[in-house]
Design a protein around this motif. Structure first.
Motif, PDB file in Angstrom:
ATOM      1  N   ASP A  74      11.429 -22.429 -16.464  1.00  0.00           N
ATOM      2  CA  ASP A  74      12.856 -22.495 -16.474  1.00  0.00           C
ATOM      3  C   ASP A  74      13.240 -24.063 -16.448  1.00  0.00           C
ATOM      4  OD1 ASP A  74      14.287 -19.963 -15.981  1.00  0.00           O
ATOM      5  OD2 ASP A  74      13.620 -20.093 -13.941  1.00  0.00           O
ATOM      6  N   LYS A  75      14.075 -24.525 -17.255  1.00  0.00           N
ATOM      7  CA  LYS A  75      14.667 -25.689 -17.486  1.00  0.00           C
ATOM      8  C   LYS A  75      15.553 -26.115 -16.403  1.00  0.00           C
ATOM      9  CE  LYS A  75      16.889 -26.438 -21.425  1.00  0.00           C
ATOM     10  NZ  LYS A  75      17.031 -26.270 -22.832  1.00  0.00           N
ATOM     11  N   LEU A  76      15.266 -27.332 -15.885  1.00  0.00           N
ATOM     12  CA  LEU A  76      16.360 -27.884 -14.946  1.00  0.00           C
ATOM     13  C   LEU A  76      17.013 -29.100 -15.078  1.00  0.00           C
ATOM     14  CD1 LEU A  76      14.350 -27.159 -11.737  1.00  0.00           C
ATOM     15  CD2 LEU A  76      16.138 -25.711 -12.542  1.00  0.00           C
ATOM     16  N   ARG A  77      18.099 -29.496 -14.572  1.00  0.00           N
ATOM     17  CA  ARG A  77      18.626 -30.889 -14.876  1.00  0.00           C
ATOM     18  C   ARG A  77      18.027 -31.790 -13.579  1.00  0.00           C
ATOM     19  NH1 ARG A  77      24.025 -29.468 -17.294  1.00  0.00           N
ATOM     20  NH2 ARG A  77      24.070 -28.591 -14.841  1.00  0.00           N
ATOM     21  N   SER A  80      20.876 -32.796 -10.847  1.00  0.00           N
ATOM     22  CA  SER A  80      21.777 -32.115 -10.237  1.00  0.00           C
ATOM     23  C   SER A  80      21.127 -30.891  -9.576  1.00  0.00           C
ATOM     24  CB  SER A  80      22.759 -31.588 -11.031  1.00  0.00           C
ATOM     25  OG  SER A  80      22.339 -30.973 -12.263  1.00  0.00           O
ATOM     26  N   THR A  81      19.684 -31.181  -9.250  1.00  0.00           N
ATOM     27  CA  THR A  81      19.161 -30.153  -8.552  1.00  0.00           C
ATOM     28  C   THR A  81      18.150 -30.648  -7.562  1.00  0.00           C
ATOM     29  OG1 THR A  81      18.457 -29.160 -10.707  1.00  0.00           O
ATOM     30  CG2 THR A  81      16.965 -28.560  -8.851  1.00  0.00           C
ATOM     31  N   PHE A  82      18.278 -30.152  -6.338  1.00  0.00           N
ATOM     32  CA  PHE A  82      17.682 -30.851  -5.160  1.00  0.00           C
ATOM     33  C   PHE A  82      16.142 -30.320  -5.070  1.00  0.00           C
ATOM     34  CE2 PHE A  82      22.243 -30.722  -3.179  1.00  0.00           C
ATOM     35  CZ  PHE A  82      22.191 -31.799  -3.189  1.00  0.00           C
ATOM     36  N   ARG A  84      12.894 -29.448  -3.078  1.00  0.00           N
ATOM     37  CA  ARG A  84      12.575 -28.339  -2.110  1.00  0.00           C
ATOM     38  C   ARG A  84      11.138 -28.386  -1.974  1.00  0.00           C
ATOM     39  NH1 ARG A  84      13.610 -22.835  -3.735  1.00  0.00           N
ATOM     40  NH2 ARG A  84      13.860 -23.700  -5.994  1.00  0.00           N
TER      41      ARG A  84
ATOM     42  N   GLY B 452      19.369 -24.445 -15.813  1.00  0.00           N
ATOM     43  CA  GLY B 452      19.535 -24.095 -14.566  1.00  0.00           C
ATOM     44  C   GLY B 452      19.764 -22.707 -14.253  1.00  0.00           C
ATOM     45  N   ALA B 454      17.768 -20.887 -13.271  1.00  0.00           N
ATOM     46  CA  ALA B 454      17.085 -20.541 -12.022  1.00  0.00           C
ATOM     47  C   ALA B 454      18.150 -20.626 -10.751  1.00  0.00           C
ATOM     48  CB  ALA B 454      15.810 -21.185 -11.972  1.00  0.00           C
ATOM     49  N   THR B 456      18.482 -23.213  -9.090  1.00  0.00           N
ATOM     50  CA  THR B 456      17.970 -23.711  -7.635  1.00  0.00           C
ATOM     51  C   THR B 456      18.699 -24.693  -7.273  1.00  0.00           C
ATOM     52  OG1 THR B 456      16.517 -25.348  -9.024  1.00  0.00           O
ATOM     53  CG2 THR B 456      15.576 -23.358  -8.127  1.00  0.00           C
ATOM     54  N   SER B 457      19.643 -25.277  -7.810  1.00  0.00           N
ATOM     55  CA  SER B 457      20.684 -26.178  -7.255  1.00  0.00           C
ATOM     56  C   SER B 457      21.545 -25.857  -6.122  1.00  0.00           C
ATOM     57  CB  SER B 457      21.628 -27.009  -8.394  1.00  0.00           C
ATOM     58  OG  SER B 457      22.702 -25.893  -8.348  1.00  0.00           O
ATOM     59  N   GLU B 459      20.307 -25.066  -3.106  1.00  0.00           N
ATOM     60  CA  GLU B 459      19.961 -24.331  -2.041  1.00  0.00           C
ATOM     61  C   GLU B 459      19.134 -25.105  -1.061  1.00  0.00           C
ATOM     62  OE1 GLU B 459      20.198 -20.694  -5.228  1.00  0.00           O
ATOM     63  OE2 GLU B 459      18.113 -21.229  -4.702  1.00  0.00           O
TER      64      GLU B 459
END
Ligand code: FES
Lengths: 102, 459
Positions: A74-77, A80-82, A84, B452, B454, B456-457, B459
């Motif tokens: 999965d692609k994330l920025r 803007s993603t915390f 974990r 995004g 997924a 996950t932002s 959570e």
């Protein structure tokens, strides 16, 4: 290794660890992936056009210069993603997995 | 009639005041916001678990920020709030969204676009090196994450944000090497008559510059950037520039925050088929609106910086005014004294905004002077030389044709950060006025939507 971003305050948050390209990265709860990565490293990713390291640009989800990938592809920025605990991040795009054609 | 469906896009100062005005009239608007927490960019909230005060985060604007945040929280029972939700297309009277519950489309009778702004950036040779950020980015790193973008930072460009961010960095204890303003000091004097219509805001600006100088940070005016000197592996190493006296200088730094004021995020207005007009003062295409924020399309309204760059205070006013326009058009009673009051406030802020545009002009001549090897589009590594070649060889004198041929504006940011400079380069090479180059059209999705999934932002 010295990082790019410098923490100035809010350092009493709970620490956590996640993996970037298989290596553990220390972060604080509430860090974005970008901050977690760039407080310990100078680059976020490599430009796919061969012009060198990139580390994001806008931090507001507008430029898309900060894409990273989860282990599921999965692609994330990163801005803007915390972060974990236990997350596994890859800085490189997964190889395109095309089905084998007959 | 069934209760009309009203969508407000954006939960910054304009979107908040618009939603509040609608709720006060007994309606229940849907508020869609891309962010996880309401507030917009300038009043962006820090994540849960951070403890700095409003005063620390927002300085002179602390009370306004608090009233937007508290006001929005109080509004929650009266609105349908959809955070973390990207509106990626508008068609057939519906807003197409991607949010925590996946893809959705929502029909609307009225649509209020309060989409805010992003940095307007003039490329510099070498700005693709890691460690170059927008001014907005530099501010978000500090406000939302309590970080500086580097251990030795240069701020470059012009506009109120240049001084605001530099002062915030100095106050937070970051190492700021210099503030380099491309606008000449004389432009500020010429802009005074317009700026004096908001003396308090003007005074805040002057106080910021004083704070920066007091912290021992050099502030230079009339600067021409030459090159972000860097290395593909390690990123930014220094900034080379020409001072106003013509001497060339190098300042060591590992990060640069750059920007020239702001540009509206007007993609959704474009997808809603609103008319745009060229504004000579800011050299930008802006969605056409009437005094209250009605666009050229029935049922579509505009407010805040997404329509005209006028700042957060003005956004609160234009958000309320656009909501009153919605109410009026839907047949609800509207107090004409309110309208008059808000219209004159909006006009005053508009005058101040024109003053800022005069004081901190977009340095269009820098685009013409960019060396051919400069990467203009950071996303696809398109150089100034490639753009010029496209104009010469293919006769691509129109932004969208040059875009197709060179791929400028077709990368990850969809032209947000290179489009305005690319148009200047095309116009200069073709020897035509900027407005005849046209503007980059926006296409759906307004941002890549594979991102995004997924979720996950947050959570
Ligand atoms: S840094 Fe621009 S989208 Fe993340």
């Amino acid at each position: 290794m010295s990082g790019r971003f410098v923490r100035l305050a809010e350092m009493d948050r709970k620490p956590l660890t996640f993996l970037v390209d298989g290596a553990p990265v220390d972060a604080l709860e509430g860090d974005t992936l970008m901050v977690a990565i760039l407080t310990s490293s100078r680059r976020l990713r490599d430009s796919e056009f061969g012009d060198g390291a990139r580390s994001g640009f806008c931090l507001m989800a507008a430029c898309q210069d900060c894409w990273v990938w989860t282990s599921d592809g999965d692609k994330l920025r990163a801005c803007s993603t915390f972060a974990r605990a236990g997350l596994e991040i890859s800085r490189r795009a997964p190889e395109a997995t095309w089905p084998n054609l007959p | 009639m069934a209760e009309p469906s009203i969508i407000v896009v954006g939960a910054g100062p304009a979107g908040f005041r618009a939603a509040q005005t609608l709720a006060d009239a007994g309606l229940r608007p849907i508020v869609m916001d891309e962010a996880r927490r309401a507030g917009g960019q300038i009043y962006r909230r820090q994540p849960e678990g951070f403890t700095r005060s409003h005063q620390d985060l927002y300085g002179t604007e602390a009370n306004r920020a608090r009233s937007v945040h508290d006001g929005f929280d109080a509004l929650l029972p009266h609105i349908d709030y959809r955070s973390d939700t990207l509106v990626w297309h508008l068609s057939d009277g519906q807003a197409w969204t991607l949010g925590p519950d996946g893809h959705r489309s929502t029909p609307y009778d009225a649509l209020l676009l309060c989409t805010g702004a992003t940095d307007r950036v003039m490329p510099v040779k070498g700005w693709h090196h890691a460690g170059t950020y927008s001014l907005g980015a530099a501010q978000i790193a500090l406000k939302a994450q309590a970080c500086a973008i580097g251990s030795r930072v240069v701020f470059l460009g012009s506009g109120p944000l240049l001084y605001l961010v530099a002062a915030q960095y100095a106050k937070a204890g970051a190492n700021v090497a210099a503030v380099l303003d491309t606008s000449p000091f004389s432009a500020r004097i010429a802009a005074l008559p317009n700026l004096l219509c908001q003396p308090a805001v003007l005074w805040n600006g002057i106080a910021l510059t004083r704070d920066i100088k007091k912290a021992g940070i050099p502030v230079l005016y009339g600067v021409t950037p030459v090159e972000v000197v860097g290395n593909p592996e390690t990123g930014v190493g220094s900034l080379r520039f020409r001072a106003s006296d013509g001497t060339e200088q190098d300042i060591d730094c590992d990060a640069i925050g750059m920007g020239h004021h702001l540009r509206p995020e007007a993609q959704l207005a474009d997808l809603a088929r609103c008319d745009f007009a060229f504004e000579a003062l800011t050299r930008q295409w802006l969605p056409v609106q009437d005094s209250d924020g009605r666009s050229s399309v029935d049922g579509v309204y505009l407010a805040g910086d997404g329509a005209r760059i006028s700042g957060a205070r003005s956004a609160e006013v234009s958000g309320r005014l656009a909501a009153l326009a919605v109410l009026k058009d839907l047949g609800f009673p509207v107090d004409s004294a309110d309208l008059t009051h808000l219209r004159s406030a909006k006009a005053r802020y508009g005058r101040f905004a024109r003053g800022l545009a005069q004081a901190f002009p977009w340095p269009s001549e820098q685009a013409k002077a960019l060396p051919d090897e400069t990467i203009v589009c950071r996303c696809e590594a398109v150089t100034a030389g490639t753009l010029r070649e496209t104009v010469r060889e293919a006769g691509a004198r129109e932004a969208n044709r040059a875009k197709a041929l060179s791929r400028v504006g077709m990368g990850r940011c969809q032209g947000r950060y290179c489009g305005l400079a690319a148009a200047e380069i095309i116009a200069a090479e073709a020897g035509v006025p900027l407005e005849s180059v046209g503007r980059l059209r926006n296409a759906a999705p307004v941002k890549p939507i594979a991102i995004g999934t997924a979720r996950t932002s947050g959570e």
